[in-house]
Design a protein around this motif. Structure first.
Motif, PDB file in Angstrom:
ATOM      1  N   GLN A  20       0.834  -1.199   0.000  1.00 43.66           N
ATOM      2  CA  GLN A  20       0.000   0.000   0.000  1.00 43.66           C
ATOM      3  C   GLN A  20       0.870   1.250   0.000  1.00 43.66           C
ATOM      4  OE1 GLN A  20      -1.017   3.426   1.565  1.00 43.66           O
ATOM      5  NE2 GLN A  20      -0.813   2.121   3.367  1.00 43.66           N
ATOM      6  N   LYS A  26      -0.854   8.106  -4.959  1.00 42.97           N
ATOM      7  CA  LYS A  26      -1.993   8.026  -4.055  1.00 42.97           C
ATOM      8  C   LYS A  26      -2.369   9.452  -3.644  1.00 42.97           C
ATOM      9  CE  LYS A  26      -0.528   5.292  -0.751  1.00 42.97           C
ATOM     10  NZ  LYS A  26       0.880   5.029  -1.058  1.00 42.97           N
ATOM     11  N   ARG A 171      -5.433  -1.633  -7.817  1.00 40.54           N
ATOM     12  CA  ARG A 171      -5.264  -1.223  -6.420  1.00 40.54           C
ATOM     13  C   ARG A 171      -5.621   0.251  -6.225  1.00 40.54           C
ATOM     14  NH1 ARG A 171       0.217  -4.570  -4.518  1.00 40.54           N
ATOM     15  NH2 ARG A 171      -0.832  -6.609  -4.509  1.00 40.54           N
ATOM     16  N   LEU A 175      -8.549   1.798  -3.798  1.00 41.30           N
ATOM     17  CA  LEU A 175      -8.355   2.908  -2.862  1.00 41.30           C
ATOM     18  C   LEU A 175      -9.403   3.990  -3.086  1.00 41.30           C
ATOM     19  CD1 LEU A 175      -6.725   4.530  -0.743  1.00 41.30           C
ATOM     20  CD2 LEU A 175      -5.295   5.348  -2.631  1.00 41.30           C
ATOM     21  N   ALA A 239      -6.251   4.592   3.494  1.00 37.13           N
ATOM     22  CA  ALA A 239      -5.005   3.852   3.268  1.00 37.13           C
ATOM     23  C   ALA A 239      -4.936   2.606   4.139  1.00 37.13           C
ATOM     24  CB  ALA A 239      -3.808   4.756   3.541  1.00 37.13           C
ATOM     25  N   LEU A 242      -7.268  -0.041   2.763  1.00 32.45           N
ATOM     26  CA  LEU A 242      -6.718  -0.684   1.575  1.00 32.45           C
ATOM     27  C   LEU A 242      -5.696  -1.741   1.969  1.00 32.45           C
ATOM     28  CD1 LEU A 242      -6.383  -0.995  -1.469  1.00 32.45           C
ATOM     29  CD2 LEU A 242      -4.661   0.820  -1.388  1.00 32.45           C
ATOM     30  N   ALA A 243      -4.854  -1.448   2.953  1.00 32.20           N
ATOM     31  CA  ALA A 243      -3.894  -2.457   3.422  1.00 32.20           C
ATOM     32  C   ALA A 243      -4.625  -3.693   3.931  1.00 32.20           C
ATOM     33  CB  ALA A 243      -3.008  -1.869   4.519  1.00 32.20           C
TER      34      ALA A 243
END
Length: 261
Positions: A20, A26, A171, A175, A239, A242-243
């Motif tokens: 991530q 990001k 990914r 996010l 964040a 997402l991890a």
């Protein structure tokens, strides 16, 4: 004492967090090009012993009991201290990954549901002074990190439905899916409800433009990234979730609802 299985879960969680961190670009979040990237990667490794201990506690207990909730809280606070010594950061990710690692140690196929059962119990050892996140949640009526866990991590489930592969675009879209609806308490603290809605709309705009793999979506992502950088707004809650989604995707035989392997 931790087992090889517990340590493997911890390694998978740390890998998910570092993946991530490396994701680029990001919007509003540190990525591979950020000056703090190497420090954050280093401090992420300090999570591993604590995460393995959480997995071991859950495996030993076997059920999401009040005692397990208290033990996980105590381990988490010790781990926060270790991470702070290693450079800091990752508090939100520790909450999410700690619960999911413990839940996966008991039932990897039902990790989000099991995590929900764990946090149904109060952490009696938690400091009585409210955290910034809980204060913001109370002020604005936002679910916050605890509310997300008590609901069974709905944003992680939504993100996993978008994670069709391990490519960057997939990914990033995951996010943005989280950012588009999450009541991120970090954003509420720094930007207020109006700022939160602004970020949510920006994330939706990228997705509605076709996602990050399209020319229009990529242009919208660049604009959103520049905008959040200039404003100093950071969707840190997204964040960490997402991890969590990346961690669950790495586990064997744990497809998201409605999703085939």
């Amino acid at each position: 004492m931790t087992s090889r299985e517990d340590e493997a879960l911890a390694r998978a969680a740390v890998t998910a967090l570092t993946d991530q961190l490396a994701l680029t670009p990001k919007p509003g979040l540190p990525d591979r090009s950020h000056p703090t990237h190497h420090t954050l990667r280093w401090s992420a490794k300090a999570l591993a012993p604590g995460l393995a201990a959480m997995a071991a506690a859950a495996r030993r207990t076997g059920e999401p009991t009040p005692g397990l909730r208290a033990e996980l809280g105590a381990i988490g606070r010790c781990t926060e201290h270790s991470v702070a010594l290693a450079g800091g950061g990752h508090r939100g990710a520790l909450w999410t990954l700690g619960l999911l690692v413990a839940a996966a140690a008991m039932d990897p196929g039902e990790a989000t549901a099991t995590a929900k059962r764990i946090v149904a119990h109060p952490d009696k050892g938690a400091p009585r002074r409210p955290s910034r996140g809980s204060s913001v949640s109370a002020k604005y009526g936002a679910a916050g990190a605890r509310g997300e866990a008590r609901a069974g991590f709905p944003h992680i489930r939504r993100a996993r439905a978008v994670l069709t592969d391990a490519h960057t675009h997939s990914r990033l879209n995951a996010l943005l899916t989280i950012m588009s609806t999450l009541q991120d308490t970090e954003l509420l603290y720094t930007a207020g409800p109006t700022g939160l809605r602004h970020v949510q709309a920006g994330a939706r705009g990228v997705l509605e433009a076709g996602g990050t793999a399209t020319a229009t979506g990529s242009k919208a992502l660049t604009a959103l990234t520049t905008d959040l950088h200039n404003r100093g707004w950071s969707p840190r809650g997204s964040a960490g979730l997402l991890a969590g989604a990346l961690f669950l995707e790495a586990l064997p035989a744990t497809p998201a609802p409605g999703k085939r392997r």
